[in-house]
Structures are given as C-alpha cells and as structure tokens.
Write a protein that holds these residues in place. Structure first.
Motif, short mmCIF file in Angstrom:
data_model
loop_
_atom_site.label_atom_id
_atom_site.label_comp_id
_atom_site.label_asym_id
_atom_site.label_seq_id
_atom_site.Cartn_x
_atom_site.Cartn_y
_atom_site.Cartn_z
N ASP A 69 0.84 -1.19 0.00
CA ASP A 69 0.00 0.00 0.00
C ASP A 69 0.88 1.24 0.00
OD1 ASP A 69 -2.48 -1.13 -0.03
OD2 ASP A 69 -2.76 -1.09 2.13
N ARG A 71 0.29 1.48 -3.15
CA ARG A 71 0.58 1.33 -4.57
C ARG A 71 0.21 -0.05 -5.08
NH1 ARG A 71 5.86 2.72 -7.97
NH2 ARG A 71 4.73 3.98 -9.47
N ARG A 77 -5.58 -5.18 -5.80
CA ARG A 77 -6.47 -4.71 -4.73
C ARG A 77 -7.69 -5.63 -4.61
NH1 ARG A 77 -6.82 0.85 -6.01
NH2 ARG A 77 -4.91 1.04 -4.79
N ARG A 81 -8.38 -8.33 -1.50
CA ARG A 81 -9.60 -8.14 -0.73
C ARG A 81 -10.46 -9.42 -0.72
NH1 ARG A 81 -12.77 -4.27 1.32
NH2 ARG A 81 -14.97 -4.50 0.90
N LEU B 116 4.47 8.67 -6.17
CA LEU B 116 4.79 7.66 -5.17
C LEU B 116 6.27 7.34 -5.11
CD1 LEU B 116 1.62 5.62 -5.71
CD2 LEU B 116 2.43 6.43 -3.50
N TYR B 209 -10.27 6.24 3.81
CA TYR B 209 -9.49 5.57 2.77
C TYR B 209 -9.91 4.10 2.68
CZ TYR B 209 -5.35 3.85 0.25
OH TYR B 209 -4.51 3.27 -0.66
N TYR B 213 -11.29 -0.46 5.72
CA TYR B 213 -9.84 -0.50 5.72
C TYR B 213 -9.32 -0.35 7.15
CZ TYR B 213 -5.14 0.42 3.96
OH TYR B 213 -3.81 0.36 3.69
N PHE B 217 -1.68 4.98 7.72
CA PHE B 217 -0.26 5.02 7.37
C PHE B 217 0.16 6.42 6.97
CE2 PHE B 217 -2.56 3.69 3.51
CZ PHE B 217 -2.07 4.56 2.56
#
Lengths: 88, 427
Positions: A69, A71, A77, A81, B116, B209, B213, B217
């Motif tokens: 995460d 990314r 994802r 899940r 990122l 988010y 979840y 972070f």
C-alpha cells in the motif's frame, strides 16, 4: 488455481494469511484473470512500502510476487480483498 | 539557443530548471547544510535521467533575500518526456502551473507518474528534503487540509476542510483536523518546532481511505486513515496518539530518517509511539503517572479482548484475543523477536525502546514531554542519530543528550536504569 495472500505490517504489525482454490467457484474465471494480472503487476522482491503501510505477498500456484500500500494495481487490490475476506 | 527556464526563490534558496539544447539543467541551492546542484540529461527514448555534477554554479546559492516572488521566463518550446525527480517537488508544482507547455507538460506528467516514487525517495534519502523544507516561511499556525477518499483507495481524495474552516458533520474529518492541531501544538509549544519539517510544512490528511480498511499510514506526504473493518478495528482517527504517531513519521522522515527495517525501523516506530503518547498526554494535561501509556486505546471494537494495540507500560499485554492473537511485543532484549514479517518486526520490537521511555519518564515523574520527551526529541533531531542506528546507538545518544540538556543528574541516572532494565547496553 491456488491463490494465497499474506499481509504483513500495518499500524498493528499483525500478519494475516489466507488462501483459496478457484476450482469449482462460480467466479473462477474472474478470479484467475485477477490472479494472472496481479502476478504481472507485482514485484519479485518486497517493495520498501511506506511507514505503517500494509505489505502483501501474493502466491499463485507456487509463483510469488510482492506489493505494498498505497501502490496496488486494481487487480491486486480486488484479489487481495477477496482472498483475505473469503479465503481460509 | 533553444531555451526554457523557471526560477523560483524561497527565502535564501533558489531553484532553477533550464532546458537548453535538449538537456534539462536543474539547479537547487539553499543556505543550509546541503546544496543539490546537478545537470540531469534527459533521455527521451527511455524516460530516464542521467545525473552529472555541474561545476559552475556553486556561487549562486545566496540570492538576494528580498527576492521572494517566483520569476518565470519562457523563451521557447522544446519537447521533453518527464522531468528528473531531482527537481524539488515545490519546483515541479510551480512548473506544472507555468503557461508554457514545454514546462508544464513534462512537470505534470512527472508529478503524476512519480508521486509515489518521490514519496519513497523522501523516505529513503536523508538530507535533500531538509533544506527544501526549511526554506519555507515558518509560521506559528498550522496549515491543515483534510481530504475525503470516499472509501476509494485514491489519494489524496476530495478536499473537505481547510485551515480555519468550521467543523462539519463528518466526525472523522473533525477528529483528523483537531489531531493535526494537537500534534502541531506539542511540537511548537514544547520543542519550538514549526510543523513536522521545522519549516511550516502544510499538514494534510486523508480520511475514509478504502473500504472497511483497518489501517492508517504515512505515505511520505500525508497521513491516511481507514474507517476500520468494524470487526476488529474502529475508525483510525479515533485515538489521538495514532494521529500523533503518523505525523511523527513525518518528523522522523525530515530529521534522522531512520530506515524502516529491523532495529532502526523499530526505533522509527517507537519514536512515533513515544510522541504519539506525548501528544495525547499534552492535550489532556496528564503527568506520567496519570497517563495510560497505551497506543490505540479507542481502536479495538467491543468484540476484541484487549485494551489497546500496544502498551508502553507493559509491552505484550495490550490484547489477547481469538481473532487478533496475543500482543507480540517484547519488553526486553531477552524476548527480542527475529522475523522477516513486518519489515523485520518494526511494530514488534519497538516494545523495547517504548518500555525504556516509559520507565525513564515515570521514574522522573511530572509531565513526560518536559524531560524524557525533550531528550528523545534532542536525539531524533540532533543530527547524530544515524539512519541505520540500532537500540544501543540510540540509548547512548539519549545519555549524551541528557547530559548536554540537563547535566549529569537525575535524567541520566533514570535513563541508565531504564535501558539496563530492558537489556539494552549503553556502556
């Protein structure tokens, strides 16, 4: 197809592992497509990730890739899940 | 000569990107400990940059202090793929807003593609960001922005509350906003630090988010909070110490930049727990003996057998549950956990320095942020703590910091006793 997801790290630092077999499932074609895409999108080594972020290992029929995460690809994802929710 | 350039000045720092003869010349110079001066050559076929030292510009690192306003000059259009990420993020932001497509197109692509990667670079690179950050105008007021991810996993999400806006209906948004303020307060009022970078960095947070979840972070630029899964974890904005923990990852990133693996990683985690706890204690006005020394006390649902995620007072006792398992944290080196999970057990072995802090702080008594906290802060920001420091390195630095801050006295003795009790060598 045997799919296993290992999730480590996170704020709690608790490791979770779950796996399922796509054989016989109604969504098998979709799951297998997700798994192939998740493998293609993954890295051979654990990525550095971010502080407190989850890190994942995805194992599909013996091949393992890693991702972290926040990314993840859409396929990773959804696969993560599904397997963590429905796998054992 | 084909040429496009952008120059930006902030305080005594100047950044200039020039494209000339098909090459991207990036210059960044500040009056702090480092100056990054380089000439990246852009390879349009592979999208990679080659960095070579630039030898003629070291005299430019002291522009007139009055020249605050960015000046943009653009003389020609020249196609480039992306900018090298050596370009400081605030310069990329400026470039992305330039009128000339030769400047804004690659800048926008770079920002999108590399957001990122830059994040990761900020985590793994030590000093470059510090100069950039310190050049911002320092302020005594936080500059908070809260975003709502709408249960998707895209960052930052939609802006829902800016600095000075009234509270809205969403409790997660309001808690995040207040938590950022409480964190800003402790660092400013107690340690004289302006925001997490010491230079007034805006504080951003994203709430809601992902779906169900169960995590929070720090992504290198912002804190990110999930709503929890409802089974085990509740909303991660609930505990103030969790908010303080995440922002302290930012402080660490801008200072000692401890590696996020093994013992330095456990120190990184522990520092976040320590200041997360101090932010909560400071906001409640609690002394060391009044505090609960728990991390994430409001986080666990009623179904979980446990009081919190971690206990600094008694590591290993925070929960013992059918689903979650038992709190794996050791309190002493005898129980140090060797594992490849969790980046080498960064959230596990952090129990050891956490407990040392608790022992020293309760031994000294009073407000923990005043003496024990000050010593920890001095070590984190003092410049001596290496990115790959282990527990012993850190412990020794606390003794040295105690002596230079308070002289050889109670503080040093309390620390020696604390480190000895958790089995960390200091001699």
């Amino acid at each position: 197809m045997r799919i296993t997801v290992t999730r480590t790290g996170g704020f709690a630092g608790i490791t979770r592992r779950a796996g399922l077999d796509s054989t016989g499932r109604a969504d098998a074609p979709h799951l297998e497509e997700l798994a192939r895409a998740a493998l293609a999108d993954g890295a051979p080594d654990r990525p550095a990730g971010v502080p407190d972020g989850f890190q994942y290992g995805i194992e599909v029929d013996g091949a393992t890739v890693y991702c972290a995460d926040p990314r993840l690809s859409a396929a990773q994802r959804e696969l993560i899940r599904t397997v963590l929710r429905e796998g054992a | 000569m084909m040429r496009s350039s952008v120059t930006e000045r902030r305080g005594d720092a100047v950044s200039r990107i020039t494209m000339r003869d098909g090459r991207c010349h990036a210059l960044y110079a500040g009056n702090h400990s480092i100056s990054v001066i380089a000439t990246p050559r852009h390879d349009t076929t592979t999208g990679r940059c080659h960095i070579a030292p630039m030898d003629d510009s070291r005299t430019r690192n002291r522009p007139p202090a009055a020249a605050h306003a960015p000046r943009i000059t653009s003389h020609h259009t020249h196609h480039h793929g992306v900018f090298c990420t050596i370009v400081p993020p605030h310069v990329l932001d400026r470039l992305a807003r330039a009128d000339d497509p030769a400047l804004h197109e690659p800048a926008r692509r770079t920002l999108e593609r590399d957001a990122l990667q830059r994040t990761r670079r900020r985590i793994t690179t030590v000093r470059g960001i510090r100069a950039t950050a310190a050049d911002r105008e320092a302020t005594d007021q936080p500059q908070r922005t809260i975003y709502d991810a709408g249960n998707r996993e895209e960052l930052p999400g939609e802006k829902v509350r800016g600095e000075g806006d009234d509270p809205g209906q969403d409790a997660s948004v309001n808690r995040a906003y207040a938590g950022l303020g409480a964190t800003f307060d402790l660092y400013l009022k107690v340690y004289g630090r302006r925001s997490i970078d010491g230079g007034g960095l805006p504080l951003d947070a994203t709430v809601h988010y992902g779906q169900d979840y169960g995590n929070a972070f720090w992504d290198g630029e912002r804190m990110v909070f999930g709503d929890g899964d409802g089974e085990v974890f509740r909303d991660f904005t609930l505990p103030l110490d969790v908010i303080g923990h995440e922002l302290t990852h930012g402080v660490t990133q801008y200072t000692a930049n401890l590696e996020y693996f093994s013992q330095p990683g456990a120190l990184n985690e522990s520092v976040s727990d320590v200041f997360g706890a101090l932010i909560k204690q400071h906001s409640l006005g609690q002394t060391a003996d009044q505090a609960d020394w728990l991390i994430g006390a409001e986080l666990l649902t009623d179904r979980v057998t446990g009081e919190a995620l971690r206990s600094m007072k008694a590591p290993g006792t925070a929960y013992d549950d059918d689903v979650l398992g038992k709190d794996p944290q050791p309190a002493t080196m005898d129980d140090y956990v060797d594992t490849s999970d969790d980046n080498g057990g960064v959230h596990i072995n952090s129990g050891i320095p956490n407990h040392a802090f608790y022992l020293a702080a309760t031994d000294l008594g009073g407000y923990a942020w005043e003496r024990a906290g000050q010593i920890w802060y001095d070590v984190l920001t003092g410049g001596e703590l290496a990115a790959d420091a282990n527990f012993t390195d850190f412990a020794r630095l606390t003794l040295a910091a105690a002596e230079s801050r308070f002289g050889a006295g109670d503080e040093q003795r309390a620390l020696q006793k604390a480190w000895s009790r958790v089995g960390v060598e200091t001699a």
